[in-house]
Scaffold this active site. Sequence first.
Site, short mmCIF file in Angstrom:
data_model
loop_
_atom_site.label_atom_id
_atom_site.label_comp_id
_atom_site.label_asym_id
_atom_site.label_seq_id
_atom_site.Cartn_x
_atom_site.Cartn_y
_atom_site.Cartn_z
N ASP A 11 14.20 -4.65 -35.95
CA ASP A 11 14.32 -3.65 -37.05
C ASP A 11 13.06 -4.10 -37.91
OD1 ASP A 11 15.01 -1.57 -38.53
OD2 ASP A 11 16.43 -2.38 -39.48
N SER A 12 12.53 -3.22 -38.54
CA SER A 12 11.63 -3.27 -39.36
C SER A 12 12.06 -3.93 -40.65
CB SER A 12 11.08 -1.68 -39.73
OG SER A 12 11.80 -1.27 -40.53
N TYR A 43 9.16 1.15 -42.19
CA TYR A 43 8.36 1.91 -41.42
C TYR A 43 8.44 3.24 -41.52
CZ TYR A 43 7.66 -1.92 -38.07
OH TYR A 43 7.19 -3.17 -37.34
N GLY A 44 9.71 4.03 -42.18
CA GLY A 44 9.96 5.33 -42.32
C GLY A 44 8.85 6.11 -42.84
N CYS A 74 16.38 0.12 -34.76
CA CYS A 74 15.63 0.73 -35.92
C CYS A 74 15.51 2.21 -35.56
CB CYS A 74 14.41 0.05 -36.07
SG CYS A 74 13.20 0.72 -37.19
N ASN A 75 15.81 3.23 -36.09
CA ASN A 75 15.82 4.58 -35.82
C ASN A 75 14.32 5.02 -36.04
OD1 ASN A 75 18.62 6.18 -35.40
ND2 ASN A 75 18.91 4.55 -36.98
N GLU A 159 18.21 -1.86 -50.30
CA GLU A 159 17.57 -3.25 -50.25
C GLU A 159 17.31 -3.96 -51.59
OE1 GLU A 159 14.12 -3.05 -47.75
OE2 GLU A 159 15.26 -3.03 -45.90
N CYS A 193 20.42 5.81 -39.69
CA CYS A 193 19.56 4.83 -40.16
C CYS A 193 20.56 3.47 -40.21
CB CYS A 193 18.96 4.97 -41.44
SG CYS A 193 18.13 3.61 -42.28
N THR A 194 20.08 2.62 -39.77
CA THR A 194 21.01 1.31 -39.89
C THR A 194 21.37 0.64 -41.03
OG1 THR A 194 18.91 -0.10 -39.03
CG2 THR A 194 20.47 0.65 -37.32
N HIS A 195 20.64 1.18 -42.06
CA HIS A 195 21.05 0.64 -43.61
C HIS A 195 22.19 1.24 -44.25
CE1 HIS A 195 17.03 -1.04 -43.77
NE2 HIS A 195 17.21 -1.46 -44.76
#
Length: 276
Positions: A11-12, A43-44, A74-75, A159, A193-195
């Site tokens: 993932d980023s 990265y988005g 990471c999407n 984050e 989104c994995t967040h």
Amino acid sequence: MRQSGPIGVFDSGYGGLTVLKEITQLMPQYDYLYFGDNARAPYGPRSFDTVYHYTLQCVEWFFKQGCSLVVLACNTASAKALRTIQQNDLPNIAPEKRVLGVIRPTTERIGELTRSGKVGVLGTNGTVRSQSYLIEIKKFYPEVEVFQEACPMWVPLIENNEYETEGADFFIEKSLKNLMTLDAAIDTVLLACTHYPLIKEKIEAFLPPDVKVVSQGGIVAESLVDYLTRHPEIETKCSKNGNVGFYTTDSTADFDQQGSVFYGRPVRSVHVNLEL
């Protein structure tokens, strides 16, 4: 004998740890390497070309560590880089290795979860602009309508550990209102989104009670089990000692602190300089 190595999970940043958590719970016997390109995250907002080059560089790092299988958890990387890497790069640099993403497993299942045939997708600007979910869901479920909403403030709030504040509530509620305004009959919302699993309870609180909120981690983990069952030529190259290693391109102290929140248990990372 063919050499075996760990399964790579990329993932980023930190979000992919929510996917790794589900994978290791379902398949604890394998070895895993998690790599976060935190120094260049997020990265988005970046261009397709930049995300592709960054992702390819990280995939090549995994290959050097002995990984025969890499999962882009990471999407944004899955949306902007996966297909090019699979079609153009792997045949030349590592035809015997495989790189998978998180979009296809999710889109293969999402149509089974909706009753109204109307699905909402929440993601970063990059994922939404890529139209990847619209395209992939249409392949598997042409009758399903997909409505998207970009949530650019959510990842920074998560984050920076601000997601429990009233300020975060404002942005979360605003994005969800925007989504539901597109069609009040949306009954399934995908967290693309994995967040976002870290704020799943807040998302559910701001949505009507009959709307189902779907995280990707469990779906991706189940899909990986199926993939390895169907591809023994890859499965036999995956080592099985139950070890998990964590790597980051940025501060290990920051990664260990934040990563432990996403992974749900303590992590200790090693710094990687991709320029070396």
